[in-house]
Motif scaffolding. Sequence first.
Motif, short mmCIF file in Angstrom:
data_model
loop_
_atom_site.label_atom_id
_atom_site.label_comp_id
_atom_site.label_asym_id
_atom_site.label_seq_id
_atom_site.Cartn_x
_atom_site.Cartn_y
_atom_site.Cartn_z
N LEU A 162 -19.15 -10.63 0.96
CA LEU A 162 -18.25 -11.30 0.00
C LEU A 162 -16.81 -10.89 0.23
CD1 LEU A 162 -20.37 -11.12 -3.28
CD2 LEU A 162 -19.97 -13.12 -1.82
N VAL A 163 -16.59 -9.60 0.50
CA VAL A 163 -15.23 -9.13 0.81
C VAL A 163 -14.73 -9.80 2.08
CG1 VAL A 163 -13.84 -7.13 1.48
CG2 VAL A 163 -15.51 -6.93 -0.37
N THR A 164 -15.59 -9.93 3.08
CA THR A 164 -15.22 -10.58 4.35
C THR A 164 -14.79 -12.01 4.13
OG1 THR A 164 -16.71 -9.18 5.65
CG2 THR A 164 -16.07 -11.29 6.61
N VAL A 165 -15.63 -12.79 3.44
CA VAL A 165 -15.34 -14.21 3.24
C VAL A 165 -14.11 -14.40 2.36
CG1 VAL A 165 -16.23 -16.36 2.27
CG2 VAL A 165 -17.74 -14.90 3.62
N LEU A 166 -14.08 -13.73 1.23
CA LEU A 166 -12.96 -13.90 0.30
C LEU A 166 -11.66 -13.39 0.90
CD1 LEU A 166 -14.68 -12.87 -3.07
CD2 LEU A 166 -14.17 -15.19 -2.23
N GLY A 167 -11.71 -12.25 1.59
CA GLY A 167 -10.50 -11.69 2.19
C GLY A 167 -9.93 -12.59 3.26
N ASN A 168 -10.78 -13.09 4.15
CA ASN A 168 -10.30 -13.95 5.23
C ASN A 168 -9.85 -15.31 4.73
OD1 ASN A 168 -10.63 -12.65 8.04
ND2 ASN A 168 -12.57 -12.13 7.06
N LEU A 169 -10.57 -15.86 3.74
CA LEU A 169 -10.13 -17.14 3.16
C LEU A 169 -8.81 -16.98 2.41
CD1 LEU A 169 -13.47 -18.72 1.86
CD2 LEU A 169 -12.21 -19.25 3.94
N LEU A 170 -8.62 -15.82 1.79
CA LEU A 170 -7.35 -15.57 1.11
C LEU A 170 -6.20 -15.50 2.11
CD1 LEU A 170 -5.79 -14.91 -1.47
CD2 LEU A 170 -6.36 -12.49 -1.11
N ILE A 171 -6.42 -14.87 3.26
CA ILE A 171 -5.41 -14.84 4.32
C ILE A 171 -5.04 -16.25 4.76
CG2 ILE A 171 -5.02 -14.20 6.73
CD1 ILE A 171 -4.71 -11.80 5.05
N ILE A 172 -6.06 -17.09 5.00
CA ILE A 172 -5.82 -18.47 5.43
C ILE A 172 -5.04 -19.23 4.36
CG2 ILE A 172 -6.94 -20.65 6.02
CD1 ILE A 172 -9.24 -19.01 7.20
N LEU A 173 -5.45 -19.05 3.10
CA LEU A 173 -4.79 -19.75 1.99
C LEU A 173 -3.33 -19.33 1.85
CD1 LEU A 173 -5.26 -21.74 -0.37
CD2 LEU A 173 -5.82 -19.76 -1.79
N LEU A 203 -3.04 -5.00 3.71
CA LEU A 203 -2.59 -3.75 3.10
C LEU A 203 -1.47 -3.09 3.90
CD1 LEU A 203 -6.01 -2.20 1.99
CD2 LEU A 203 -4.35 -3.47 0.61
N ARG A 204 -1.44 -3.33 5.22
CA ARG A 204 -0.41 -2.71 6.05
C ARG A 204 0.74 -3.67 6.35
NH1 ARG A 204 -1.29 1.91 8.71
NH2 ARG A 204 0.13 1.22 10.35
N ASN A 205 0.76 -4.84 5.70
CA ASN A 205 1.75 -5.85 6.01
C ASN A 205 2.50 -6.24 4.74
OD1 ASN A 205 2.99 -8.47 6.61
ND2 ASN A 205 1.79 -8.41 8.48
N LYS A 206 3.78 -5.89 4.69
CA LYS A 206 4.57 -6.18 3.50
C LYS A 206 4.77 -7.67 3.30
CE LYS A 206 7.16 -1.81 3.70
NZ LYS A 206 8.50 -1.18 3.82
N GLU A 207 4.87 -8.45 4.40
CA GLU A 207 5.08 -9.89 4.28
C GLU A 207 3.88 -10.57 3.63
OE1 GLU A 207 5.92 -11.07 8.29
OE2 GLU A 207 8.07 -10.86 8.01
N VAL A 208 2.68 -10.15 4.00
CA VAL A 208 1.47 -10.74 3.41
C VAL A 208 1.38 -10.37 1.94
CG1 VAL A 208 -1.04 -10.75 3.46
CG2 VAL A 208 0.24 -10.82 5.60
N MET A 209 1.66 -9.12 1.59
CA MET A 209 1.60 -8.70 0.20
C MET A 209 2.67 -9.41 -0.63
SD MET A 209 -0.99 -6.80 0.13
CE MET A 209 -0.85 -6.24 -1.56
N SER A 210 3.84 -9.61 -0.05
CA SER A 210 4.90 -10.34 -0.76
C SER A 210 4.49 -11.79 -0.97
CB SER A 210 6.21 -10.27 0.02
OG SER A 210 6.66 -8.93 0.14
N ALA A 211 3.88 -12.39 0.05
CA ALA A 211 3.41 -13.77 -0.08
C ALA A 211 2.34 -13.88 -1.17
CB ALA A 211 2.86 -14.27 1.25
N PHE A 212 1.47 -12.88 -1.24
CA PHE A 212 0.43 -12.86 -2.27
C PHE A 212 1.04 -12.84 -3.66
CE2 PHE A 212 -2.66 -10.38 -4.89
CZ PHE A 212 -3.67 -11.32 -4.90
N ARG A 213 2.07 -12.00 -3.84
CA ARG A 213 2.73 -11.93 -5.15
C ARG A 213 3.46 -13.23 -5.47
NH1 ARG A 213 3.46 -6.43 -3.48
NH2 ARG A 213 5.41 -6.96 -2.40
N ILE A 225 -1.32 -18.15 4.13
CA ILE A 225 -0.53 -18.66 5.26
C ILE A 225 -0.26 -20.15 5.10
CG2 ILE A 225 -0.59 -19.04 7.77
CD1 ILE A 225 -2.14 -16.39 7.97
N ARG A 226 -1.20 -20.86 4.51
CA ARG A 226 -1.01 -22.30 4.28
C ARG A 226 -0.02 -22.56 3.15
NH1 ARG A 226 -2.60 -26.48 7.38
NH2 ARG A 226 -3.16 -27.68 5.53
N LEU A 227 -0.04 -21.73 2.11
CA LEU A 227 0.76 -22.00 0.92
C LEU A 227 2.17 -21.44 0.99
CD1 LEU A 227 -1.87 -21.40 -1.94
CD2 LEU A 227 -1.08 -23.58 -0.99
#
Length: 311
Positions: free
Chosen positions: A36-47, A291-301, A49-51
Amino acid sequence: MGRENQTWMSEFILLGLSSLWETQVSLFVLFLAMYLVTVLGNLLIILLIRLDSRLNTPMYFFLSVLSFVDVCYSSSTVPQMLVHFLSARKSIPFYGCALQLLISLAMGSAEFFLLGAMAYDRYVAVCRPLHYTVIMHGGLCLGLAAGCLGAGFMNSLMQTIITFQLPLCRKVVNHFACEMLAMLRLTCVDPSFNKVMVTFSGFLVIMLPCFLVLFSYGHIVATILRIRSARGRRKAFGTCAAHLAVVSMCFGTAIFTYLRPTAGSSAEQEKRVALFYAVVTPMLNPLIYSLRNKEVMSAFRRVLGKFSEKG
């Protein structure tokens, strides 16, 4: 046992990881959570990057493709493994076994090529920053991604065909999935040719991208060392650290599994290594990159902020 004793195998029996019921229940809970962590984590990354338009760069495009490959790879084996943990009969149809090997091997092969393409992207970004947008244009990125997936599929198709063309005399597979080395143990004949092809394929699929990674990072390190400011060196290395961590996991595990001498390997060792590659690595990839990428965490916020404003 000769060819005359071979029989048509309508299905195979997978021994899995354990025959103890209590252990299987515990493994079911553990690997379900990890899947579940694998699927949700990777789908969240894809989402993300798209958004988020700020992540519309070649590096994150390749990361989204890598996340897609990880989801497909993990989904080709883990759901069936979870079902078998709670099943008395751990069987898989012949064609289902062939399809599983085809998909898992294709996605696994494509991942190595993608890691090589991502290393080249980091090389251009660090060593030729002024020409980065010109070199890594959209057409090249799409072509590299399609080439990685196509090369992975072609390698998998070849390996699957030559594996299942062999006469099979046993139906019990000492593995949790239809893995190539485990399937070769079921043959009635000497599979030396297939083992040579595995080694040859492993060199092309694993070592060639590995050489590209080493070449790219050799130039990247040389370039970073020429940067005078410590802050500049940290920033340049920070853009590569996550990719380097994933590369180390993937290439190290694959070389240990497919390129070491077969005489020194055992079915149990191969199962543990394959389990790490099928379950652990796809789960860690999004964690490492987020977790090691500030750009991804900023995009998440930012994405969370947009949804909260709409709500």
